[in-house]
Design a protein around this motif. Structure first.
Motif, PDB file in Angstrom:
ATOM      1  N   PHE A 171     -44.769  35.609 -21.462  1.00 14.40           N
ATOM      2  CA  PHE A 171     -43.917  34.525 -21.930  1.00 14.40           C
ATOM      3  C   PHE A 171     -43.268  33.851 -20.744  1.00 14.40           C
ATOM      4  N   SER A 172     -42.910  32.586 -20.935  1.00 17.96           N
ATOM      5  CA  SER A 172     -42.264  31.808 -19.888  1.00 17.96           C
ATOM      6  C   SER A 172     -40.901  31.368 -20.383  1.00 17.96           C
ATOM      7  N   VAL A 173     -39.934  31.383 -19.487  1.00 19.31           N
ATOM      8  CA  VAL A 173     -38.593  30.918 -19.832  1.00 19.31           C
ATOM      9  C   VAL A 173     -38.289  29.679 -18.993  1.00 19.31           C
ATOM     10  N   PHE A 174     -37.923  28.609 -19.666  1.00 16.30           N
ATOM     11  CA  PHE A 174     -37.590  27.370 -18.977  1.00 16.30           C
ATOM     12  C   PHE A 174     -36.115  27.068 -19.173  1.00 16.30           C
ATOM     13  N   VAL A 175     -35.435  26.766 -18.112  1.00 12.56           N
ATOM     14  CA  VAL A 175     -34.028  26.371 -18.203  1.00 12.56           C
ATOM     15  C   VAL A 175     -33.873  25.043 -17.476  1.00 12.56           C
ATOM     16  N   GLU A 176     -33.421  24.050 -18.202  1.00 10.05           N
ATOM     17  CA  GLU A 176     -33.277  22.716 -17.607  1.00 10.05           C
ATOM     18  C   GLU A 176     -31.986  22.072 -18.083  1.00 10.05           C
ATOM     19  N   PRO A 177     -31.379  21.269 -17.205  1.00  8.13           N
ATOM     20  CA  PRO A 177     -30.262  20.451 -17.683  1.00  8.13           C
ATOM     21  C   PRO A 177     -30.790  19.504 -18.751  1.00  8.13           C
ATOM     22  N   SER A 178     -30.040  19.323 -19.827  1.00 10.96           N
ATOM     23  CA  SER A 178     -30.636  18.604 -20.947  1.00 10.96           C
ATOM     24  C   SER A 178     -30.503  17.094 -20.843  1.00 10.96           C
ATOM     25  N   ARG A 179     -29.752  16.598 -19.859  1.00  6.15           N
ATOM     26  CA  ARG A 179     -29.560  15.146 -19.754  1.00  6.15           C
ATOM     27  C   ARG A 179     -29.125  14.572 -21.101  1.00  6.15           C
ATOM     28  N   LYS A 180     -29.852  13.604 -21.617  1.00  4.74           N
ATOM     29  CA  LYS A 180     -29.362  12.947 -22.834  1.00  4.74           C
ATOM     30  C   LYS A 180     -29.925  13.563 -24.121  1.00  4.74           C
ATOM     31  N   ILE A 181     -31.051  14.234 -23.984  1.00  8.96           N
ATOM     32  CA  ILE A 181     -31.740  14.673 -25.194  1.00  8.96           C
ATOM     33  C   ILE A 181     -31.061  15.897 -25.802  1.00  8.96           C
ATOM     34  N   MET A 182     -30.981  15.915 -27.111  1.00  6.81           N
ATOM     35  CA  MET A 182     -30.518  17.098 -27.811  1.00  6.81           C
ATOM     36  C   MET A 182     -31.734  17.801 -28.403  1.00  6.81           C
ATOM     37  N   MET A 183     -31.756  19.107 -28.307  1.00 12.61           N
ATOM     38  CA  MET A 183     -32.855  19.852 -28.900  1.00 12.61           C
ATOM     39  C   MET A 183     -32.340  20.687 -30.058  1.00 12.61           C
ATOM     40  N   PRO A 184     -33.147  20.810 -31.089  1.00 10.85           N
ATOM     41  CA  PRO A 184     -32.745  21.685 -32.193  1.00 10.85           C
ATOM     42  C   PRO A 184     -32.833  23.143 -31.752  1.00 10.85           C
ATOM     43  N   ALA A 224     -39.367  22.607 -37.289  1.00 10.01           N
ATOM     44  CA  ALA A 224     -40.628  21.915 -37.520  1.00 10.01           C
ATOM     45  C   ALA A 224     -40.851  20.945 -36.373  1.00 10.01           C
ATOM     46  N   LEU A 225     -41.888  21.180 -35.622  1.00 11.59           N
ATOM     47  CA  LEU A 225     -42.109  20.334 -34.447  1.00 11.59           C
ATOM     48  C   LEU A 225     -42.423  18.901 -34.846  1.00 11.59           C
ATOM     49  N   GLN A 226     -42.955  18.751 -36.048  1.00 15.34           N
ATOM     50  CA  GLN A 226     -43.256  17.399 -36.526  1.00 15.34           C
ATOM     51  C   GLN A 226     -41.984  16.568 -36.628  1.00 15.34           C
ATOM     52  N   GLY A 227     -40.870  17.269 -36.773  1.00 15.28           N
ATOM     53  CA  GLY A 227     -39.623  16.550 -36.950  1.00 15.28           C
ATOM     54  C   GLY A 227     -38.965  16.120 -35.642  1.00 15.28           C
ATOM     55  N   LEU A 228     -39.530  16.561 -34.539  1.00 16.34           N
ATOM     56  CA  LEU A 228     -38.919  16.212 -33.262  1.00 16.34           C
ATOM     57  C   LEU A 228     -39.173  14.752 -32.930  1.00 16.34           C
ATOM     58  N   ASP A 229     -38.243  14.164 -32.221  1.00 15.30           N
ATOM     59  CA  ASP A 229     -38.513  12.801 -31.798  1.00 15.30           C
ATOM     60  C   ASP A 229     -39.378  12.827 -30.542  1.00 15.30           C
ATOM     61  N   GLU A 230     -39.702  11.664 -30.075  1.00  9.49           N
ATOM     62  CA  GLU A 230     -40.706  11.579 -29.021  1.00  9.49           C
ATOM     63  C   GLU A 230     -40.310  12.334 -27.757  1.00  9.49           C
ATOM     64  N   GLU A 231     -39.062  12.141 -27.368  1.00 10.37           N
ATOM     65  CA  GLU A 231     -38.608  12.788 -26.147  1.00 10.37           C
ATOM     66  C   GLU A 231     -38.601  14.303 -26.286  1.00 10.37           C
ATOM     67  N   GLN A 232     -38.156  14.741 -27.452  1.00 14.68           N
ATOM     68  CA  GLN A 232     -38.106  16.178 -27.676  1.00 14.68           C
ATOM     69  C   GLN A 232     -39.507  16.761 -27.658  1.00 14.68           C
ATOM     70  N   GLN A 279     -40.943  17.050 -24.239  1.00 10.52           N
ATOM     71  CA  GLN A 279     -40.384  18.215 -23.566  1.00 10.52           C
ATOM     72  C   GLN A 279     -41.097  19.503 -23.981  1.00 10.52           C
ATOM     73  N   VAL A 280     -41.209  19.677 -25.282  1.00  5.81           N
ATOM     74  CA  VAL A 280     -41.798  20.911 -25.807  1.00  5.81           C
ATOM     75  C   VAL A 280     -43.263  21.027 -25.406  1.00  5.81           C
ATOM     76  N   SER A 281     -43.982  19.903 -25.480  1.00  2.00           N
ATOM     77  CA  SER A 281     -45.403  19.995 -25.166  1.00  2.00           C
ATOM     78  C   SER A 281     -45.619  20.286 -23.680  1.00  2.00           C
ATOM     79  N   ARG A 282     -44.700  19.813 -22.883  1.00  6.40           N
ATOM     80  CA  ARG A 282     -44.818  20.131 -21.461  1.00  6.40           C
ATOM     81  C   ARG A 282     -44.633  21.629 -21.219  1.00  6.40           C
TER      82      ARG A 282
END
Lengths: 344, 192
Positions: free
Chosen positions: A275-288, B147-155, B158-161
């Motif tokens: 497994f890989s662990v990524f830690v990044e400053p999130s800037r503007k994007i919010m992640m669920p 649900a990854l389908q629910g992510l917006d483009e930027e998100q 990020q995830v796909s990277r």
């Protein structure tokens, strides 16, 4: 065998007892060898062969790979000659593309090739050696067992079950060709026995007579050639400046780190799963926050606030969602500044 | 198939579709419709492409759009402005991406399962003293699903990277040879 021994023996009666003794010893030795061949090898024996066989077997074939709803197939030719690995891989579905490799030289023609860093596609070289030796303690975390013989792609294989000893990882089933130890089929399974990921050769020819022409690029398209510099550092040091991992499943040790663009990443492997662990400053994007899975691969995402800075923590790997979550939850950022320098 | 999806499909033929749109298209319920539409356009394109092989400057994609009744909206401006000089390879990445996805029958996201439906998740009984970060989660509760389908483009980007980087590492790392390759190609080819 016995016939030969008897024949020699009768001829050897006259020359004396010493020669007879030598012949007897030889006969016993040879017979012992033969018996060992027929006695079922234990699981450890096959585990030891797995790593070297991946590089040092010469073969051509087509394999399919399925995870979740995805199925894809690839053609592969692999030759080990004079200590050099040569390889040609051609995806069989959709786009034309291929990867051709000779030793450290790689030419890659792939759809969306811009995203594939060639020096990380290569399964051999210094890293692979390191990992092969890491396969050794696998039996500490998995219960190895031989679960019988089978036939895959026309070859007799032995089936090896590696049952996870805890619920932090998935179980693996490996099918290894009997004469070479080549991996010809594998399953990643959940604790409930569901097959999450499936890899299998559908056609295979293990042969030393692979001609040079099988390792020539045939696809037309944009080619990227690259010379792989030998890695100077033998120990892939994880890039973990500014953050720490409070917990990782037993047996997972730092491995070659994936290269994250702006943040920091570190990878762990227990010899079978990674497994890989990524830690990044999130800037503007919010992640669920939460997990998604495709086959055996889990992505667990979360936000983390440290020193007025928001971070993404993402764990990607062939591990159960709960393990991924626990890893992600244990990430602590103690020096947000370390990221600031890196992020720019 | 609504116009928006057709627009995406059209844009894909021109290598102008953004990833999010492609994902939407590929998660469209009627994949047979998408496929046949694609094939029709492909045929037209092939015809026109053969007729114009010698001339790189001909904008084949625009021709295709006109030929197909011109009912499609222009693709996003910024991308369109960079088209000069891209005609030579326009057919390659887009077609590659789409045929891979359509022929094989998977779209990005299509393989993603709900994380809490699996027995492995329910049984995974992790001691969860570290799980307090997720407010509503108690010991033994399933991992929250995204649900990854629910992510917006930027998100999604990020995830796909991350997915790809992990796959890349894995192809080097785990000593699994072909499996590593398979994971890599699977991650890079699925229209992510």
């Amino acid at each position: 065998m016995r016939k030969t021994v008897t024949g020699i023996r009768t001829r050897c009666v006259n020359p004396g007892n010493s020669l007879l003794a030598i012949v007897m010893v030889l006969a016993v030795f040879v017979a012992g060898q033969t018996r060992a061949e027929t006695v079922a090898r234990d699981a450890e024996y096959w585990l030891d062969r797995l790593g070297p066989a991946l590089n040092m077997t010469s073969y051509r074939g087509v394999f399919v790979y399925a995870r979740g709803d995805q199925v894809s197939s690839m053609q592969i030719a692999h030759r080990y000659q004079d200590g050099v690995v040569e390889e040609r891989l051609v995806p069989q579905d959709g786009a034309n593309g291929e990867i051709v490799r000779k030793g450290m030289r790689v030419v890659c023609v792939l759809p969306d090739h811009g995203r594939i860093q060639l020096d990380q596609v290569i399964p051999s070289g210094p890293f692979a050696e390191a990992f092969s030796s890491q396969l050794m303690p696998v039996s500490r975390w998995y219960q190895p067992a031989l679960v019988g013989d089978d036939r895959i792609a026309g070859y007799d294989v032995v089936r090896l079950a590696l049952k996870a000893k805890d619920e932090l990882r998935y179980s693996h089933h490996l099918w290894l060709e009997k004469s070479t130890g080549l991996l010809v089929k594998s399953h990643v399974r959940s604790s409930g026995g569901t097959v999450l990921e499936h890899f299998q050769f559908t056609s295979l020819e293990i042969t030393d007579s692979l001609s040079d022409s099988e390792f020539v690029i045939r696809t037309e398209g944009e080619e990227i050639a690259r010379e792989l510099a030998p890695k100077t550092t033998s120990s892939p040091a994880p890039r973990m400046e500014g953050w720490t991992l409070g917990w990782q499943p037993d047996g997972f040790i730092p491995a070659a780190a994936p290269r994250s663009g702006k943040g920091q990443a570190v990878a762990f492997s227990d010899g079978l799963a990674a497994f890989s662990v990524f830690v990044e400053p999130s800037r503007k994007i919010m992640m669920p926050t939460g997990a998604s899975r495709i086959g055996a691969t889990t992505v667990y995402m979360k936000q983390l606030e440290a020193g007025d800075v928001d971070f993404f923590v993402t764990v990607v790997g062939e591990i159960p969602p709960r393990t991924a979550r626990k890893v992600a939850e244990s990430v602590k950022v103690d020096d947000a500044l370390a990221f600031g320098a890196l992020g720019k | 198939m609504d116009d928006r999806l057709k627009e995406t499909l059209s844009a894909m033929m021109d290598d102008e579709a953004d990833e999010l749109s492609v994902r939407r298209l590929l998660s469209h319920a009627r994949q047979d419709e998408v496929r046949s539409q694609w094939q029709r356009w492909q045929q037209v394109r092939d015809l026109m492409h053969q007729g114009n092989l010698a001339d790189d400057r001909v904008d084949v994609s625009a021709g295709v759009r006109e030929a197909l009744d011109g009912g499609f909206h222009k693709a996003p401006g910024p991308v369109a402005s960079t088209r000069r000089g891209r005609e030579r390879n326009w057919h390659w990445p887009a077609v590659a991406m789409v045929t891979l996805a359509l022929v094989v029958g998977f779209g990005a996201g299509a393989g993603w399962e709900s994380a809490d439906t699996s027995a492995s998740v329910a049984n995974a009984g992790l001691p969860s003293e570290k799980a307090e970060g997720i407010t509503s989660e108690a010991v033994g509760e399933p991992v929250q699903e995204v649900a990854l389908q629910g992510l917006d483009e930027e998100q999604w980007e990020q995830v796909s990277r991350y997915l790809l980087e992990h796959a890349q590492h894995n192809s080097v790392g785990a000593g699994r040879g072909s499996v590593g390759y398979a994971r890599l190609v699977s991650a890079s080819g699925a229209g992510y």
